[in-house]
Write an enzyme that holds these catalytic residues in place. Structure first.
Site, PDB file in Angstrom:
ATOM      1  CD  GLU A 101      -2.606   1.307  16.460  1.00 46.85           C
ATOM      2  OE1 GLU A 101      -2.888   0.840  17.573  1.00 46.85           O
ATOM      3  OE2 GLU A 101      -1.812   0.876  15.590  1.00 46.85           O
ATOM      4  CG  ASP A 102      -2.783  -1.209  20.461  1.00 45.63           C
ATOM      5  OD1 ASP A 102      -2.007  -0.582  19.685  1.00 45.63           O
ATOM      6  OD2 ASP A 102      -2.671  -2.530  20.509  1.00 45.63           O
ATOM      7  CG  ASP A 105       7.193  -1.659  19.105  1.00 48.36           C
ATOM      8  OD1 ASP A 105       7.968  -0.993  19.957  1.00 48.36           O
ATOM      9  OD2 ASP A 105       7.356  -2.853  18.780  1.00 48.36           O
ATOM     10  CG  PHE A 154       5.880  -7.317  24.573  1.00 48.31           C
ATOM     11  CD1 PHE A 154       5.837  -7.007  23.356  1.00 48.31           C
ATOM     12  CD2 PHE A 154       4.587  -8.116  25.061  1.00 48.31           C
ATOM     13  CE1 PHE A 154       5.076  -7.340  22.487  1.00 48.31           C
ATOM     14  CE2 PHE A 154       3.726  -8.381  24.101  1.00 48.31           C
ATOM     15  CZ  PHE A 154       3.646  -8.031  22.744  1.00 48.31           C
ATOM     16  NE  ARG A 167      -6.567  -9.294  21.852  1.00 45.24           N
ATOM     17  CZ  ARG A 167      -5.612  -8.725  21.064  1.00 45.24           C
ATOM     18  NH1 ARG A 167      -5.492  -7.327  21.398  1.00 45.24           N
ATOM     19  NH2 ARG A 167      -5.275  -9.344  19.871  1.00 45.24           N
TER      20      ARG A 167
HETATM   21  P1  IMP Z   1       4.567  -1.190  15.322  1.00 39.79           P
HETATM   22  O1  IMP Z   1       4.046  -1.099  13.918  1.00 39.79           O
HETATM   23  O2  IMP Z   1       5.832  -1.696  15.639  1.00 39.79           O
HETATM   24  O3  IMP Z   1       4.574   0.277  16.118  1.00 39.79           O
HETATM   25  O4  IMP Z   1       3.686  -2.037  16.327  1.00 39.79           O
HETATM   26  C1  IMP Z   1       2.180  -1.611  16.676  1.00 39.79           C
HETATM   27  C2  IMP Z   1       1.517  -2.721  17.166  1.00 39.79           C
HETATM   28  O5  IMP Z   1       2.510  -3.945  17.585  1.00 39.79           O
HETATM   29  C3  IMP Z   1       0.565  -2.320  17.966  1.00 39.79           C
HETATM   30  O6  IMP Z   1      -0.498  -1.994  17.620  1.00 39.79           O
HETATM   31  C4  IMP Z   1       0.342  -3.718  18.833  1.00 39.79           C
HETATM   32  O7  IMP Z   1      -0.539  -4.449  18.449  1.00 39.79           O
HETATM   33  C5  IMP Z   1       1.841  -4.479  18.625  1.00 39.79           C
HETATM   34  N1  IMP Z   1       2.764  -4.067  19.833  1.00 39.79           N
HETATM   35  C6  IMP Z   1       3.970  -3.238  19.931  1.00 39.79           C
HETATM   36  N2  IMP Z   1       4.315  -3.367  20.981  1.00 39.79           N
HETATM   37  C7  IMP Z   1       3.567  -4.131  22.003  1.00 39.79           C
HETATM   38  C8  IMP Z   1       3.541  -4.215  23.182  1.00 39.79           C
HETATM   39  O8  IMP Z   1       4.284  -3.995  24.263  1.00 39.79           O
HETATM   40  N3  IMP Z   1       2.653  -5.296  23.838  1.00 39.79           N
HETATM   41  C9  IMP Z   1       1.670  -5.411  22.840  1.00 39.79           C
HETATM   42  N4  IMP Z   1       1.486  -5.297  21.708  1.00 39.79           N
HETATM   43  C10 IMP Z   1       2.514  -4.487  21.160  1.00 39.79           C
END
Ligand code: IMP
Length: 176
Positions: A101-102, A105, A154, A167
């Site tokens: 995963e990238d 959050d 962010f 990206r």
């Molecule tokens: P989560 O479900 O809130 O953990 O979010 C996960 C997804 O939100 C990641 O796979 C990203 O695609 C996106 N995301 C969360 N924070 C960021 C950020 O700081 N920059 C870009 N994408 C983010």
């Protein structure tokens, strides 16, 4: 002017060299834990650059598959809703699987993915994420391999986007 056109990458949070060094370390940790069978599942689109650097640092055989989910529409806040856009091509039964995963959050996306994949009976399921924002967590999700822990900001670049932009940056920058 719209909000999208006003926000731009500002300070560099992680340089290309810092990222490359850490990704190589993660690759060796993963290979060490799974010296034989290793099946890597990347989460599109954000993880594609991390994946491509990571697997080139993993010696020996590694197989790949891709999933796509959507958790953010536009903007920098989560909807809390996760949709599966592309499922896997291959079965996971009996495999050592690492999700790539990238960024984690709130943890909602990863929890959703882990639940789906655990139901497919892998021998082991672990997760590697390049970035983690622990202060934003809504669910206590387990991540075994974390590249960098960052503050609640962010970020874009190295696969991460803001409204499909940035990206292609080789570094990670704060959006501001
Ligand atoms: P989560 O479900 O809130 O953990 O979010 C996960 C997804 O939100 C990641 O796979 C990203 O695609 C996106 N995301 C969360 N924070 C960021 C950020 O700081 N920059 C870009 N994408 C983010």
């Amino acid at each position: 002017m719209s909000e999208i056109s006003e926000l731009r990458p500002t300070e560099i949070l992680l340089s290309e060299a810092q990222i490359q060094k850490r990704v190589a370390e993660l690759a060796l940790d993963i290979r060490h834990d799974f010296p034989d069978d290793l099946h890597v599942i990347a989460v599109l689109k954000g993880a594609f650059i991390f994946l491509s650097d990571l697997i080139r640092h993993i010696p020996g055989h590694v197989s790949l598959d891709f999933m796509a989910v959507s958790s953010y529409a536009k903007g920098t806040t989560t909807s809390g809703e996760v949709r599966l856009l592309k499922d896997l091509d291959t079965a996971l039964s009996g495999r050592n699987v690492v999700i790539v995963e990238d960024i984690v959050d709130t943890g909602l996306t990863l929890t959703y993915l882990q639940d789906i994949l655990l139901n497919r009976n892998p021998k082991v399921l672990r997760t590697a994420c390049l970035l983690s924002k622990p202060s934003r967590r809504q669910i206590d999700v387990k991540v075994e391999y974390v590249g960098f822990t960052i503050e609640d900001r962010f970020v874009v670049g190295y696969g991460l986007d803001y409204a499909e932009r940035y990206r292609n940056l080789a570094h990670i920058a704060v959006l501001g």
